[in-house]
Design a protein around this motif. Sequence first.
Motif, PDB file in Angstrom:
ATOM      1  N   GLY A  22       5.311  -5.192  -0.438  1.00 22.64           N
ATOM      2  CA  GLY A  22       4.607  -4.375   0.550  1.00 22.64           C
ATOM      3  C   GLY A  22       5.492  -4.179   1.760  1.00 22.64           C
ATOM      4  N   THR A  23       4.919  -3.564   2.785  1.00 22.14           N
ATOM      5  CA  THR A  23       5.655  -3.324   4.028  1.00 22.14           C
ATOM      6  C   THR A  23       6.144  -4.640   4.629  1.00 22.14           C
ATOM      7  N   THR A  24       5.256  -5.619   4.638  1.00 20.57           N
ATOM      8  CA  THR A  24       5.582  -6.913   5.250  1.00 20.57           C
ATOM      9  C   THR A  24       6.835  -7.500   4.614  1.00 20.57           C
TER      10      THR A  24
ATOM     11  N   HIS B  19       2.470  -3.553  14.692  1.00 22.73           N
ATOM     12  CA  HIS B  19       1.721  -4.489  13.842  1.00 22.73           C
ATOM     13  C   HIS B  19       2.546  -5.776  13.764  1.00 22.73           C
TER      14      HIS B  19
ATOM     15  N   ALA C 149       3.529  -7.321  11.410  1.00 21.10           N
ATOM     16  CA  ALA C 149       4.529  -7.250  10.329  1.00 21.10           C
ATOM     17  C   ALA C 149       5.866  -6.711  10.829  1.00 21.10           C
TER      18      ALA C 149
ATOM     19  N   MET D  43       3.416   5.225  12.754  1.00 16.98           N
ATOM     20  CA  MET D  43       2.047   5.465  13.231  1.00 16.98           C
ATOM     21  C   MET D  43       1.378   4.131  13.528  1.00 16.98           C
TER      22      MET D  43
ATOM     23  N   ASN E  95      -1.506   1.461  13.718  1.00 22.33           N
ATOM     24  CA  ASN E  95      -2.717   1.211  12.928  1.00 22.33           C
ATOM     25  C   ASN E  95      -3.945   1.044  13.821  1.00 22.33           C
TER      26      ASN E  95
ATOM     27  N   ASP F 289       8.503   1.226  10.445  1.00 20.94           N
ATOM     28  CA  ASP F 289       7.363   0.743   9.669  1.00 20.94           C
ATOM     29  C   ASP F 289       6.485   1.955   9.347  1.00 20.94           C
TER      30      ASP F 289
ATOM     31  N   ALA G   1       3.894   1.980   7.179  1.00 19.06           N
ATOM     32  CA  ALA G   1       2.673   1.570   6.445  1.00 19.06           C
ATOM     33  C   ALA G   1       1.525   2.557   6.659  1.00 19.06           C
ATOM     34  N   GLN G   2       1.306   2.975   7.900  1.00 22.73           N
ATOM     35  CA  GLN G   2       0.235   3.940   8.171  1.00 22.73           C
ATOM     36  C   GLN G   2       0.763   5.365   8.079  1.00 22.73           C
TER      37      GLN G   2
ATOM     38  N   SER H 228       3.701   0.545   2.085  1.00 28.27           N
ATOM     39  CA  SER H 228       2.938  -0.199   1.075  1.00 28.27           C
ATOM     40  C   SER H 228       2.208   0.781   0.167  1.00 28.27           C
TER      41      SER H 228
ATOM     42  N   HIS I 267      -0.599   0.326  -1.370  1.00 25.99           N
ATOM     43  CA  HIS I 267      -2.074   0.269  -1.357  1.00 25.99           C
ATOM     44  C   HIS I 267      -2.716   1.136  -0.287  1.00 25.99           C
ATOM     45  N   LYS I 268      -1.948   1.522   0.740  1.00 29.73           N
ATOM     46  CA  LYS I 268      -2.530   2.426   1.754  1.00 29.73           C
ATOM     47  C   LYS I 268      -2.385   3.882   1.318  1.00 29.73           C
TER      48      LYS I 268
HETATM   49  N1  PMP Z   1       2.369  -2.099   9.551  1.00 30.20           N
HETATM   50  C1  PMP Z   1       1.243  -1.425   9.809  1.00 30.20           C
HETATM   51  C2  PMP Z   1       1.247  -0.382  10.896  1.00 30.20           C
HETATM   52  C3  PMP Z   1       0.091  -1.692   9.068  1.00 30.20           C
HETATM   53  O1  PMP Z   1      -1.039  -1.036   9.331  1.00 30.20           O
HETATM   54  C4  PMP Z   1       0.144  -2.668   8.047  1.00 30.20           C
HETATM   55  C5  PMP Z   1      -1.083  -2.987   7.220  1.00 30.20           C
HETATM   56  N2  PMP Z   1      -2.184  -3.409   7.937  1.00 30.20           N
HETATM   57  C6  PMP Z   1       1.352  -3.329   7.817  1.00 30.20           C
HETATM   58  C7  PMP Z   1       2.440  -3.018   8.591  1.00 30.20           C
HETATM   59  C8  PMP Z   1       1.495  -4.382   6.778  1.00 30.20           C
HETATM   60  O2  PMP Z   1       1.292  -3.841   5.498  1.00 30.20           O
HETATM   61  P1  PMP Z   1       1.108  -4.818   4.256  1.00 30.20           P
HETATM   62  O3  PMP Z   1       0.034  -5.801   4.647  1.00 30.20           O
HETATM   63  O4  PMP Z   1       0.683  -3.897   3.151  1.00 30.20           O
HETATM   64  O5  PMP Z   1       2.421  -5.479   4.006  1.00 30.20           O
END
Ligand code: PMP
Length: 401
Positions: free
Chosen positions: A89-91, A119, A121, A169, A171, A196, A198-199, A219, A221-222
């Motif tokens: 995932g992104t993390t 975030h 992450a 973006m 979150n 990042d 993810a969003q 990621s 899943h988003k």
């Molecule tokens: N960055 C942002 C802006 C996010 O919204 C998220 C997910 N909440 C993440 C990173 C982390 O993504 P993931 O939990 O899928 O690794």
Amino acid sequence: MTAFNPATFRNDFPALAQSGVYLDSAATALKPQPVIDAISQYYTAETGNVHRSQYAHAQQVTARFEQVRCTVAALLNADDPRCIVWTRGTTEAINLVAQSYARPRLQPGDEIIVSEAEHHANLIPWLMVAQQTGARIVKLPIGVDAQPDLEALADLITPRTRLLALSQMSNVTGGQPDLAKAIALAHQAGAVVMIDGAQGIVHGAPDVQALDIDFYAFSGHKLFGPTGIGVLYGKADLLESMPPWHGGGKMMSAVSFDGFTPQAIPQRFEAGTPAIAEVLGLGAALTWMQGYDWRAAEHYGQGLAQLAEQQLARFPCFRSLRSPNATILSFTLSDVHPNDLATLLAEQQIAVRAGHHCAQPLFAALGLDGAVRASFAPYNNEHDVTALVTAVGNALDLLRD
Ligand code: PMP
């Protein structure tokens, strides 16, 4: 490409048949049927490992697995599929860059600029690598619009700046900073940029070449795909300069008790059996998305968030954190704890998220403990908006009785 029709679009999502209103797509999106089918097909009819075996299923699945890498490369306009690394995932993708790119390079006193809107992450991996190397984290503050203040960025960059960490973006607000401007400033100072996505990816994939992005993470899943699969894009020369960070099967070309020779990119970063079904599911999500006019779908989602914002504004204690045009609507109601409100909404079958949304420094800067976040996707509709507003009204009546 099919024109976007909100009513028929919903039919792709079996989860919508369950009762309740789903307004938590920024946490994870619902999955369309083709994604569910791709995962199920792999486990029922096509099971085999990738890059290992000669039998037909394994060969076919390897080809399809690698084809998804090409699809992701095309999505980001990466010039080479070797620039696409599978992660969980992104993390995990950001941790990979922190540990494999930054850690070997950073010297005590080097600086990493991280925006205050990140975030966790895209903050904690940098805090960790700063601890490990003696580098310094420099905060890029938010401005009055709660976006990273890019005017301040120019002043924060010094000859010691090595890296800028920024999200496409938020979150929390749904705001999108001017990536081109931020990247140009960082590059002028010779720093690399970790974006990042993810969003942001859900609302528009970046052109990594046009924007000259060094590292980009998202990621599955988003983006309507499965959990457990994510992407790191890196420029080929950067990835090639990085050592592997996990050791195991298939990340080496030779090994003995004296040592090992790492594989070429991207396999060097993909030790062990990868998330095969999840990669195929992500591929199905991307193919499914290509079937729709996504600009229209995005516009529709923005309209729903705006409608909800307008209707909730009738509560005198309402404060919106929403950036213009965002599909994410984070808000507070004075004197009401976000967790209490989310619990009362949950009792009315409204799924939202409450808290600091893994962005504690942003909430500290805003002077808030947290917020409720209703995030809209193209499978939502005006009924969902009405249900949310009614449920918030009911919750307030209950709390103020
Ligand atoms: N960055 C942002 C802006 C996010 O919204 C998220 C997910 N909440 C993440 C990173 C982390 O993504 P993931 O939990 O899928 O690794």
